[in-house]
Design a protein around this motif. Sequence first.
Motif, PDB file in Angstrom:
ATOM      1  N   GLN A 660      16.047  -5.784 -10.089  1.00  0.00           N
ATOM      2  CA  GLN A 660      15.759  -4.683 -10.997  1.00  0.00           C
ATOM      3  C   GLN A 660      15.132  -5.222 -12.284  1.00  0.00           C
ATOM      4  N   MET A 661      14.089  -4.538 -12.740  1.00  0.00           N
ATOM      5  CA  MET A 661      13.400  -4.952 -13.969  1.00  0.00           C
ATOM      6  C   MET A 661      13.192  -3.735 -14.851  1.00  0.00           C
ATOM      7  N   ASP A 662      13.223  -3.965 -16.155  1.00  0.00           N
ATOM      8  CA  ASP A 662      12.896  -2.947 -17.155  1.00  0.00           C
ATOM      9  C   ASP A 662      11.648  -3.459 -17.873  1.00  0.00           C
ATOM     10  N   SER A 663      10.473  -3.039 -17.395  1.00  0.00           N
ATOM     11  CA  SER A 663       9.239  -3.649 -17.884  1.00  0.00           C
ATOM     12  C   SER A 663       8.102  -2.647 -17.744  1.00  0.00           C
ATOM     13  N   TYR A 664       6.871  -3.165 -17.655  1.00  0.00           N
ATOM     14  CA  TYR A 664       5.670  -2.356 -17.571  1.00  0.00           C
ATOM     15  C   TYR A 664       5.057  -2.563 -16.194  1.00  0.00           C
ATOM     16  N   PRO A 665       5.300  -1.676 -15.237  1.00  0.00           N
ATOM     17  CA  PRO A 665       4.785  -1.892 -13.887  1.00  0.00           C
ATOM     18  C   PRO A 665       3.262  -1.841 -13.814  1.00  0.00           C
ATOM     19  N   GLY A 666       2.633  -1.043 -14.702  1.00  0.00           N
ATOM     20  CA  GLY A 666       1.174  -0.964 -14.675  1.00  0.00           C
ATOM     21  C   GLY A 666       0.518  -2.300 -14.974  1.00  0.00           C
ATOM     22  N   PRO A 667       0.814  -2.925 -16.133  1.00  0.00           N
ATOM     23  CA  PRO A 667       0.237  -4.250 -16.407  1.00  0.00           C
ATOM     24  C   PRO A 667       0.640  -5.296 -15.372  1.00  0.00           C
ATOM     25  N   LEU A 668       1.921  -5.237 -14.863  1.00  0.00           N
ATOM     26  CA  LEU A 668       2.345  -6.202 -13.852  1.00  0.00           C
ATOM     27  C   LEU A 668       1.531  -6.028 -12.583  1.00  0.00           C
ATOM     28  N   GLY A 669       1.294  -4.768 -12.190  1.00  0.00           N
ATOM     29  CA  GLY A 669       0.478  -4.516 -11.010  1.00  0.00           C
ATOM     30  C   GLY A 669      -0.954  -4.986 -11.197  1.00  0.00           C
ATOM     31  N   ARG A 693       0.454 -15.416  -0.223  1.00  0.00           N
ATOM     32  CA  ARG A 693       1.883 -15.103  -0.151  1.00  0.00           C
ATOM     33  C   ARG A 693       2.394 -14.762  -1.545  1.00  0.00           C
ATOM     34  N   ILE A 694       3.120 -13.627  -1.652  1.00  0.00           N
ATOM     35  CA  ILE A 694       3.734 -13.183  -2.901  1.00  0.00           C
ATOM     36  C   ILE A 694       5.246 -13.335  -2.747  1.00  0.00           C
ATOM     37  N   GLN A 695       5.843 -14.216  -3.569  1.00  0.00           N
ATOM     38  CA  GLN A 695       7.274 -14.468  -3.510  1.00  0.00           C
ATOM     39  C   GLN A 695       7.902 -14.216  -4.878  1.00  0.00           C
ATOM     40  N   ALA A 696       9.183 -13.922  -4.886  1.00  0.00           N
ATOM     41  CA  ALA A 696       9.892 -13.713  -6.152  1.00  0.00           C
ATOM     42  C   ALA A 696      11.363 -14.012  -5.944  1.00  0.00           C
ATOM     43  N   GLU A 697      12.015 -14.482  -7.008  1.00  0.00           N
ATOM     44  CA  GLU A 697      13.447 -14.721  -6.996  1.00  0.00           C
ATOM     45  C   GLU A 697      13.968 -14.554  -8.419  1.00  0.00           C
ATOM     46  N   ALA A 698      15.197 -14.055  -8.516  1.00  0.00           N
ATOM     47  CA  ALA A 698      15.824 -13.824  -9.817  1.00  0.00           C
ATOM     48  C   ALA A 698      16.629 -15.056 -10.216  1.00  0.00           C
ATOM     49  N   ASN A 699      16.559 -15.402 -11.500  1.00  0.00           N
ATOM     50  CA  ASN A 699      17.313 -16.525 -12.051  1.00  0.00           C
ATOM     51  C   ASN A 699      17.879 -16.088 -13.395  1.00  0.00           C
ATOM     52  N   GLY A 700      19.054 -15.437 -13.333  1.00  0.00           N
ATOM     53  CA  GLY A 700      19.644 -14.908 -14.567  1.00  0.00           C
ATOM     54  C   GLY A 700      18.819 -13.753 -15.091  1.00  0.00           C
ATOM     55  N   ALA A 763      -5.471 -28.484  -1.223  1.00  0.00           N
ATOM     56  CA  ALA A 763      -4.024 -28.227  -1.135  1.00  0.00           C
ATOM     57  C   ALA A 763      -3.653 -26.834  -1.598  1.00  0.00           C
ATOM     58  N   GLY A 764      -4.613 -25.938  -1.809  1.00  0.00           N
ATOM     59  CA  GLY A 764      -4.291 -24.576  -2.207  1.00  0.00           C
ATOM     60  C   GLY A 764      -3.969 -24.460  -3.686  1.00  0.00           C
ATOM     61  N   THR A 765      -3.603 -23.233  -4.088  1.00  0.00           N
ATOM     62  CA  THR A 765      -3.328 -22.925  -5.499  1.00  0.00           C
ATOM     63  C   THR A 765      -2.053 -22.102  -5.589  1.00  0.00           C
ATOM     64  N   VAL A 766      -1.245 -22.356  -6.609  1.00  0.00           N
ATOM     65  CA  VAL A 766      -0.008 -21.608  -6.850  1.00  0.00           C
ATOM     66  C   VAL A 766      -0.011 -21.135  -8.298  1.00  0.00           C
ATOM     67  N   PHE A 767       0.049 -19.804  -8.515  1.00  0.00           N
ATOM     68  CA  PHE A 767       0.248 -19.214  -9.829  1.00  0.00           C
ATOM     69  C   PHE A 767       1.727 -18.842  -9.954  1.00  0.00           C
ATOM     70  N   THR A 768       2.379 -19.292 -11.015  1.00  0.00           N
ATOM     71  CA  THR A 768       3.806 -19.023 -11.237  1.00  0.00           C
ATOM     72  C   THR A 768       3.961 -18.172 -12.492  1.00  0.00           C
ATOM     73  N   LEU A 769       4.561 -16.949 -12.276  1.00  0.00           N
ATOM     74  CA  LEU A 769       4.840 -16.053 -13.405  1.00  0.00           C
ATOM     75  C   LEU A 769       6.325 -16.159 -13.738  1.00  0.00           C
ATOM     76  N   SER A 770       6.649 -16.495 -14.975  1.00  0.00           N
ATOM     77  CA  SER A 770       8.026 -16.500 -15.456  1.00  0.00           C
ATOM     78  C   SER A 770       8.181 -15.294 -16.371  1.00  0.00           C
ATOM     79  N   LEU A 771       8.876 -14.247 -15.844  1.00  0.00           N
ATOM     80  CA  LEU A 771       8.953 -12.972 -16.557  1.00  0.00           C
ATOM     81  C   LEU A 771      10.398 -12.638 -16.897  1.00  0.00           C
ATOM     82  N   PRO A 772      10.639 -12.058 -18.077  1.00  0.00           N
ATOM     83  CA  PRO A 772      11.988 -11.579 -18.381  1.00  0.00           C
ATOM     84  C   PRO A 772      12.269 -10.282 -17.629  1.00  0.00           C
TER      85      PRO A 772
END
Length: 787
Positions: A660-669, A693-700, A763-772
């Motif tokens: 669950q996130m409390d954010s701006y889905p439009g800009p994230l999309g 591939r789109i992956q996500a995991e919660a960390n606190g 070797a491909g490319t990985v973009f990592t988003l660290s979002l609150p």
Amino acid sequence: MSESIHDSSAPHRPVGRSGDLLLLALALGLGLAASTWAYQALTEAEQLHAMKRAQAMAEPVRLEVELTLARLVEASRSAALLVSTHRPLRLPAFQQFARELSSSLPPRTLIEWQPLVNGAAERRQLEQDARADGLAGFEIREPSAGGRGWQAAPERDSYVPVLYGWPTGQSPLGFDLAPDPLRMSSKLVSAAQRRPVASSSFAVIRDDIGARRSWGFAISSPVFDTMPDSSSPRLRGYLAAVVELPLLLAPAVDRARQGGMGLWAMEGSGEQAPVRFTSQASESGTALPPADTGPAHALQQRFGVDIAGQPWTLLLQPLPEFIDAGQHKRPLAGLLAGIAGTLLFSAALWRALAERRRTARAHQQLAQERERLQHVIDGTQAATWEHDLITGETHVNERWQTLLGYAVGEFQPSPGYDWKDDCHPEDLPRVRDALRRHLRGEAPAYDVEYRHRCKPGTWRWIHSRGQVMRRDAQGRAQLIAGTMVDIADRKAAEARVLELNATLEARVVERGEALAEAMESLRESREALAQAQQRATLDALITGVAHELSSPMSNALVCSESLRTEAQQFQARITQGGLRRAELDAFLRHSAEHAELISRNVQRAVGLIGEVRQVAADQASAQRRSFDLSQMVGELISSLSPTLRLQQHQVVLDIPEGIQMDSYPGPLGQVLINLVNNALLHAFEKEQVGEVRIQAEANGEQVQCRISDNGRGMDQATLEQLFKPFFSTRLSAGGMGLGMVIVDRLVHKVLGGRLQVHSQPGAGTVFTLSLPRMAPPIKPEEPAPGL
């Protein structure tokens, strides 16, 4: 300056002869008395002769030293004037004029530019500019506690570092002189008096701080900047000539040794002044002091020299080969001359001739020194003048005439010539005052800059320096001489500098306004491009929705048309009569099937519209809401499915439910769409079937979202340019080069997160988003997300 050398020798009378014992006894007595008198006379004559010979040998040495020091001081002054015309002074310009000046200086003289640096900010800027100028690793430093290495200088209010040095690699670049009172005292005096000033002696430090050091001194000339809004100029720094005494005095030592003399240099003017240099050393290398007794002490020649305001004493002392055993034997020969008058006469004549040869050589050396002085005058293109205040006669050299537009020999001033007629009326009071002060003894020299009339009637800026060369017993000046140098180019350069300074502020304001307009135009263009990017995303969503709705709506339309046709046919059968139950059952069965198909297709369209409506609302607004990340990304990818089906590549979602996130889905999309489209457009080779591939995991309270592909990857040069505006590898295909700029801005400014990218070729490319989980509020002054 030089003394006349007179012949002190004279023939001696021969001793008479004896005729008998009484006469022999009388002759013997008279001969002994005459021999004793001759011995004493010859002893005194030898001492006088040795003194004059010592003076004659010392005179060229003194002239050599004074000429070298005069060149050194004048070169230091000239170098400071050159530096004052360079703002800012850069290394190539410094090396150019230092290379030119070095030819007129003692060998291996260090020419150093030592700017005045105020505060830590100017220090950092100076170090940065020096490294950019080619001085790798430059920093302001000072000797370490042990004096065997360097360490960074601590924070101070001001610094006086050695920024540039010539010859290259000799000066201790970065050496901060500010905390050293010995080195700074002369610099402060030079700045206050605005002239070259010599320092006290010190052990010269070179770039190799551990190398052997020798005594030397520095002549510092202040360099000022004339500020347009201030009456007093600003001190920029110091141009210093650092000279080691062994190198400075090497020519004088050679000349002294040729004359059989040893040289000592003492700092100060007193008898007890400390010795800083000597040409005499023991076999073990220990410096020998000058003699305080004996013949060598009696023949010592001591004279003072002024090194840019610092008094020094030079002492010349005869060497053992100068005081030869012959001068002790000659008085004994005079004693024997009472017995052999002819031999005494012959010896005296030989001695007189030898003395005359020595005197001739001394005069020849003096003439050579005068010739060298004339060469210096010719080499510096200095015009010379001489005026007899008693007779009114004036003499000038050829350079004086050509400088003022005359042909050689054309200008012959008469005894009634008045220099005031050729002085510009505006400069006349200042020149007259400078001359009057020097003639009265109030100033050590006549030194003034003024405009002098040329033959064509024009005016030329010149720098005139002179000094009274002879005064009478009452101290009144009788003869004055000096030089005159053309400074028209320097005055023109100063005028251009003043003109540039006067218009500098207006140019800065004008360029500042132009820059502000350019920045405003750039901001408007960036917002317009961002809006176009957002509209393009919405257009893609609309196209996808239309394509998805076409299938269920077409099915529902076909079923409804079929149902309407069967209803018309059923109505006709009822009108005709004779309706059978089988036909009624078939009509009801077909109606139920069509209704079921219509219901399913309409429900499918309604569901699709509901999903896409939320995605479109998010993309078209900056509204903040709570959402499940898996559901939101799934809806977003579903809305792109018509476009994705046209690709040969596959988009895989790997996001667990419940984030669950409390954010701006439009800009994230918008960020996710840009990254996915960027991968599909750039990541894969032409024939490759790729995967995004789109992956996500919660960390606190943080969410890590990774968008990766198995494509070709990027090299380091592309990574460095990736987030710069208008950079694209597909500009020729219509790319604007703003997608990654918008992504970076949305992640940092709107979503409050961080964006990292890792990629290697193949070797491909990985973009990592660290979002609150809970995005920070948008600041009021920021534009809406996505713009």
